[in-house]
Design an enzyme around this catalytic site. Structure first.
Site, PDB file in Angstrom:
ATOM      1  N   PRO A 159       0.662  -1.309  -0.264  1.00  0.00           N
ATOM      2  CA  PRO A 159      -0.021   0.062  -0.052  1.00  0.00           C
ATOM      3  C   PRO A 159       0.776   1.293  -0.040  1.00  0.00           C
ATOM      4  O   PRO A 159       1.823   1.190   0.665  1.00  0.00           O
ATOM      5  CB  PRO A 159      -0.780  -0.137   1.292  1.00  0.00           C
ATOM      6  CG  PRO A 159      -0.825  -1.622   1.580  1.00  0.00           C
ATOM      7  CD  PRO A 159       0.499  -2.157   1.035  1.00  0.00           C
ATOM      8  N   GLU A 160       0.434   2.197  -0.774  1.00  0.00           N
ATOM      9  CA  GLU A 160       1.181   3.395  -0.761  1.00  0.00           C
ATOM     10  C   GLU A 160       0.327   4.494  -0.051  1.00  0.00           C
ATOM     11  O   GLU A 160      -0.905   4.145   0.391  1.00  0.00           O
ATOM     12  CB  GLU A 160       1.432   3.961  -2.317  1.00  0.00           C
ATOM     13  CG  GLU A 160       2.313   2.740  -2.776  1.00  0.00           C
ATOM     14  CD  GLU A 160       3.338   3.189  -3.825  1.00  0.00           C
ATOM     15  OE1 GLU A 160       3.692   4.482  -4.008  1.00  0.00           O
ATOM     16  OE2 GLU A 160       3.760   2.306  -4.575  1.00  0.00           O
ATOM     17  N   ASN A 217       6.938   1.985  -3.661  1.00  0.00           N
ATOM     18  CA  ASN A 217       7.775   1.704  -4.858  1.00  0.00           C
ATOM     19  C   ASN A 217       7.153   2.158  -6.027  1.00  0.00           C
ATOM     20  O   ASN A 217       8.004   2.395  -7.172  1.00  0.00           O
ATOM     21  CB  ASN A 217       7.989   0.107  -4.641  1.00  0.00           C
ATOM     22  CG  ASN A 217       8.977  -0.186  -5.519  1.00  0.00           C
ATOM     23  OD1 ASN A 217      10.244   0.387  -5.668  1.00  0.00           O
ATOM     24  ND2 ASN A 217       9.035  -1.332  -6.245  1.00  0.00           N
ATOM     25  N   LYS A 261       1.988   6.196   5.616  1.00  0.00           N
ATOM     26  CA  LYS A 261       1.361   4.915   5.501  1.00  0.00           C
ATOM     27  C   LYS A 261       0.851   4.251   6.702  1.00  0.00           C
ATOM     28  O   LYS A 261       0.521   3.219   6.762  1.00  0.00           O
ATOM     29  CB  LYS A 261       2.661   4.030   4.844  1.00  0.00           C
ATOM     30  CG  LYS A 261       2.840   4.537   3.612  1.00  0.00           C
ATOM     31  CD  LYS A 261       4.043   3.479   2.999  1.00  0.00           C
ATOM     32  CE  LYS A 261       4.793   4.109   1.631  1.00  0.00           C
ATOM     33  NZ  LYS A 261       5.629   3.130   1.161  1.00  0.00           N
ATOM     34  N   ARG A 263      13.558  -4.091  -3.781  1.00  0.00           N
ATOM     35  CA  ARG A 263      12.413  -4.003  -4.479  1.00  0.00           C
ATOM     36  C   ARG A 263      12.623  -3.804  -6.184  1.00  0.00           C
ATOM     37  O   ARG A 263      13.530  -3.203  -6.566  1.00  0.00           O
ATOM     38  CB  ARG A 263      11.703  -2.668  -4.079  1.00  0.00           C
ATOM     39  CG  ARG A 263      11.515  -2.402  -2.463  1.00  0.00           C
ATOM     40  CD  ARG A 263      10.841  -1.085  -2.057  1.00  0.00           C
ATOM     41  NE  ARG A 263      10.302  -1.114  -0.831  1.00  0.00           N
ATOM     42  CZ  ARG A 263      11.286  -0.996   0.150  1.00  0.00           C
ATOM     43  NH1 ARG A 263      12.507  -0.603   0.052  1.00  0.00           N
ATOM     44  NH2 ARG A 263      10.720  -0.745   1.669  1.00  0.00           N
TER      45      ARG A 263
END
Length: 270
Positions: free
Chosen positions: A2-3, A165, A51, A251
């Protein structure tokens, strides 16, 4: 993962469902807080911070949660069967007369005094979607370590809070540099970084109002919502060059070798 925009939407849904109502049942399934009795306390609000989610309760308490890589809060009507994962992945249950919120796979769940929230989120930089957003401060934070790769600096929540990301890759594309470019090696960093910070805020804000596919390009055509993220070997939407992929800090990271200048890994994985 989640962003900031998806956490913002989650907070809005939880707030709409729970705020203003007393808890009829509460179950925190982590050892440290398993005996905490929150029943009867009214939910005052659910606020996103980067977040993080802060569920504030009557009596000066806050339930702090973080979704991590694959955590989620699910909402259910009374009597509705819960779904979102097996029972052993449930970390929290908050019920009112009208709705039940179930937290699955939450890597962070703690109960603290509302007055002590800074202990949990005080380290965060300006919140891209919060009332404290300060683009100049965010740019200054990014520039404070000029040798650090831009991609890593954007993901550091101490610099600015809310980028994950996906946005990291998209912002580097928009800045026309690779994610491995040192912050201090950007063309005119003092001018570029405020533009990067402003673009980050604009993109996240544009994606808070809907639950559809995240969009950074403005295109409504399926498969063209993002410039580079998830597009390894597919043509760049600007120049047609195949997009490349390699890990950065563990990532998957994507870039266009023609549109973006700067250093890249010696052996991209894809």
């Amino acid at each position: 993962m989640p962003e900031g925009d998806s956490v913002h939407r989650a907070a809005a849904r939880l707030h709409a469902a729970l705020a203003g109502s007393p808890l009829t049942h509460a179950d925190l399934r982590v050892p440290r807080f398993a005996t905490a009795d929150l029943t009867g306390r009214t939910v005052l609000d659910v606020t996103p911070r980067g977040k993080h989610l802060l569920t504030r309760l009557e009596g000066g308490l806050t339930l702090h949660s973080h979704l991590g890589m694959d955590g989620a809060w699910r909402l259910f009507a009374p009597g509705e069967k819960w779904h979102g994962g097996p029972a052993h992945e449930i970390r929290a249950v908050l019920s009112t007369a009208a709705a039940t919120a179930v937290g699955y796979r939450l890597p962070v769940l703690e109960l603290l005094r509302t007055a002590d929230e800074a202990r949990a989120v005080g380290h965060l930089g300006p919140d891209l979607l919060g009332p404290d957003w300060d683009g100049a401060r965010a740019a200054a934070n990014l520039l404070a370590d000029p040798g650090r790769p831009l991609g890593e600096a954007l993901l550091d929540q101490r610099n600015l809070a809310g980028i994950g990301n996906i946005y990291k890759c998209e912002l580097c594309f928009l800045a026309q540099v690779t994610p491995w470019t040192p912050v201090g090696a950007l063309p005119d960093p003092a001018a570029t970084l405020p533009r990067v910070a402003a673009a980050a805020q604009r993109l996240l804000a544009a994606n808070t109002g809907h639950g559809g596919a995240r969009n950074t390009t403005g295109s409504r055509r399926p498969g063209r919502e993002l410039f580079v993220y998830g597009r390894a070997h597919r043509p760049c939407l600007r120049c047609g060059t195949p997009v490349r992929e390699a890990p950065q800090d563990g990532r998957p990271t994507y870039w266009c070798p023609r549109c973006q200048s700067g250093p890249v890994p010696e052996t991209p994985t894809r």
